[in-house]
Design a protein around this motif. Structure first.
Motif, PDB file in Angstrom:
ATOM      1  N   SER A 132       0.835  -1.307   0.108  1.00 29.59           N
ATOM      2  CA  SER A 132       0.055   0.078  -0.101  1.00 29.59           C
ATOM      3  C   SER A 132       0.866   1.157   0.073  1.00 29.59           C
ATOM      4  O   SER A 132       0.337   2.409   0.228  1.00 29.59           O
ATOM      5  N   HIS A 191      -5.408   2.153  13.616  1.00 25.12           N
ATOM      6  CA  HIS A 191      -6.099   0.984  12.867  1.00 25.12           C
ATOM      7  C   HIS A 191      -5.891  -0.244  13.340  1.00 25.12           C
ATOM      8  O   HIS A 191      -4.905  -0.182  13.967  1.00 25.12           O
ATOM      9  N   TRP A 234      -5.741  -4.345  11.387  1.00 24.42           N
ATOM     10  CA  TRP A 234      -6.018  -4.699  10.121  1.00 24.42           C
ATOM     11  C   TRP A 234      -5.030  -6.093  10.026  1.00 24.42           C
ATOM     12  O   TRP A 234      -4.445  -6.249  10.790  1.00 24.42           O
ATOM     13  N   ASP A 235      -5.478  -6.907   9.041  1.00 17.79           N
ATOM     14  CA  ASP A 235      -4.552  -8.297   8.666  1.00 17.79           C
ATOM     15  C   ASP A 235      -4.282  -8.096   7.182  1.00 17.79           C
ATOM     16  O   ASP A 235      -5.339  -8.946   6.417  1.00 17.79           O
ATOM     17  N   HIS A 236      -3.548  -7.385   6.419  1.00 14.22           N
ATOM     18  CA  HIS A 236      -3.147  -7.376   5.049  1.00 14.22           C
ATOM     19  C   HIS A 236      -2.103  -8.287   4.941  1.00 14.22           C
ATOM     20  O   HIS A 236      -1.119  -8.561   5.693  1.00 14.22           O
ATOM     21  N   ARG A 250       0.122  -7.106   9.661  1.00 11.05           N
ATOM     22  CA  ARG A 250      -0.676  -7.612  10.678  1.00 11.05           C
ATOM     23  C   ARG A 250      -0.735  -6.511  11.894  1.00 11.05           C
ATOM     24  O   ARG A 250       0.219  -6.514  12.400  1.00 11.05           O
ATOM     25  N   GLN A 299     -11.567   3.921  10.163  1.00 14.52           N
ATOM     26  CA  GLN A 299     -11.764   3.175   9.082  1.00 14.52           C
ATOM     27  C   GLN A 299     -10.510   3.009   8.294  1.00 14.52           C
ATOM     28  O   GLN A 299      -9.789   3.889   8.176  1.00 14.52           O
ATOM     29  N   CYS A 300     -10.343   1.692   7.933  1.00 12.63           N
ATOM     30  CA  CYS A 300      -9.016   1.322   7.055  1.00 12.63           C
ATOM     31  C   CYS A 300      -9.253   0.139   6.130  1.00 12.63           C
ATOM     32  O   CYS A 300      -8.346  -0.490   5.439  1.00 12.63           O
ATOM     33  N   ALA A 316     -10.588  -3.041   6.995  1.00 14.63           N
ATOM     34  CA  ALA A 316     -10.379  -4.136   7.428  1.00 14.63           C
ATOM     35  C   ALA A 316     -11.745  -4.967   7.664  1.00 14.63           C
ATOM     36  O   ALA A 316     -12.934  -4.656   8.031  1.00 14.63           O
ATOM     37  N   MET A 317     -11.336  -6.316   7.222  1.00 17.21           N
ATOM     38  CA  MET A 317     -12.368  -7.335   7.660  1.00 17.21           C
ATOM     39  C   MET A 317     -13.949  -7.024   7.031  1.00 17.21           C
ATOM     40  O   MET A 317     -14.872  -7.332   7.859  1.00 17.21           O
ATOM     41  N   TYR A 318     -13.945  -6.534   5.718  1.00 19.16           N
ATOM     42  CA  TYR A 318     -15.262  -6.254   5.223  1.00 19.16           C
ATOM     43  C   TYR A 318     -15.820  -7.664   5.011  1.00 19.16           C
ATOM     44  O   TYR A 318     -15.109  -8.961   4.892  1.00 19.16           O
ATOM     45  N   GLU A 360     -16.195  -4.606   9.086  1.00 16.90           N
ATOM     46  CA  GLU A 360     -15.265  -3.932  10.093  1.00 16.90           C
ATOM     47  C   GLU A 360     -15.647  -3.647  11.437  1.00 16.90           C
ATOM     48  O   GLU A 360     -14.917  -3.608  12.271  1.00 16.90           O
TER      49      GLU A 360
END
Length: 354
Positions: A9, A39, A41-43, A47, A70-71, A73-75, A88
């Motif tokens: 990113s 944030h 997240w787990d991209h 992580r 918001q970022c 994550a986990m949609y 998220e």
């Protein structure tokens, strides 16, 4: 710049071993702090979950609570496209519930949640806001859309490249009006080239609290590399115009992103708080002078800014930048503005440290 230092990113990669090379004594460790911007997240290769956040917040500063922003994550993997961001909020609500048990330390992580609702949906955004609030309850405090955009392919700070909107979309204002009707807030992350449009949005919605993220995004990469002296007065003029509107607030931080053009991550050792404070002082002081301490709040923007500095050093830098402020002003900058803006319980920052 070495590709190894950037994530997919285009954020600066976090290197824990490198960050450990610079350690500092914590300044004013008893000062209560609400971190209003981070944030989870787990991209791929990136992580950052609740345990990672709490390791950072336990670095010595008195972090009473945090606000998740918001970022993407986990949609949810299925369902209507506009409803997928509910995943998220479900994910972060779970993290907040874990933290609220007290089993993981005194910091109340994700005490506020800024989620994602596509405001270009106009009036239809209202039902989605209600759905997020049904999941998170009083923790759900507002939304942020993907708005930071510049035509140069070298300028990118989102996991996905958004279209030139949505700030210019005809439905955005009506969607944002749904926030005001529910007592919710709007975070806007834009580059300095977009600030005139942010001003238009803020003028059109005087009843909506608009939070300008990351000091308004002064760019220092791509076509703006090496042009800091040219960019600064343009950015400053726009920031002052936005600050003249009483419904606006600004977050002080986010300057350790790759798009800002600072290159601390290229050094042999990570920066200390004195170096960060010196580099960022013109931006931080301009914002405080324009908005006043009562409409400014320091933020970590972790784990994004973690690519250039540690959590402990970052907050030391902020404390150095606020060294000349009164006790009342310091309270506003480090906890009061965040508490009031996001409607958090005052007890989070006023109760004795545990």
């Amino acid at each position: 710049m070495s590709a190894a230092l950037l994530t997919p990113s285009r954020q600066v990669a976090v290197r824990e071993d490198w960050l450990a090379l610079t350690r500092e004594e914590i300044l004013d460790p008893a000062l209560p702090i609400i971190d209003p911007h981070h944030h989870l997240w787990d991209h791929p290769g990136e992580r950052y979950f609740l345990d990672d956040l709490l390791r950072d917040t336990a670095s010595g500063h008195d972090i009473r609570a945090t606000i998740f922003v918001q970022c993407g994550a986990m949609y949810r993997a299925e369902g209507l496209e506009e409803e997928r961001p509910l995943g998220e909020t479900e994910f972060v609500t779970g993290a907040a519930a874990q933290s609220a048990t007290g089993q993981y330390g005194p910091t109340r992580a994700c005490a506020g949640i800024i989620g994602m609702v596509d405001l270009t949906l106009g009036e239809r955004a209202g039902a989605l806001l209600d759905a997020h609030r049904a999941i998170a309850g009083a923790r759900f405090r507002g939304v942020r859309n993907r708005t930071a955009w510049h035509p140069s392919p070298e300028i990118r700070s989102n996991l996905t490249t958004p279209p030139p909107g949505p700030l210019e979309h005809p439905g955005f204002i009506e969607g944002a009006r749904q926030l005001a009707q529910r007592g919710l807030t709007l975070d806007i992350w834009s580059y300095h080239t977009q600030l005139p449009r942010v001003l238009e949005v803020a003028r059109a919605l005087p009843d909506l609290t608009i939070i300008l993220d990351h000091v308004g995004g002064p760019l220092g990469t791509g076509p703006f590399a090496g042009r800091r002296a040219e960019v600064f007065p343009v950015w400053r003029q726009s920031v002052r115009a936005i600050a003249a509107l009483p419904n606006t607030v600004v977050k002080l931080g986010g300057l350790a992103m790759q798009v800002n053009g600072f290159d601390f991550h290229l050094q042999d050792r990570p920066p200390g708080s004195e170096a960060l404070a010196e580099a960022w002082r013109p931006y931080i002081e301009t914002c405080i002078e324009a908005f006043g301490p009562g409409r400014c709040m320091f933020e970590s923007n972790f784990p994004v800014d973690k690519g250039m500095c540690s959590y402990a050093v970052l907050w030391n830098a902020f404390k150095r930048l606020a060294a000349g402020a009164s006790a009342e002003e310091r309270t506003a900058l480090f906890s009061g503005t965040a508490t009031r803006t996001y409607g958090l319980p005052s007890s989070l920052s006023t109760s004795p440290a545990k």
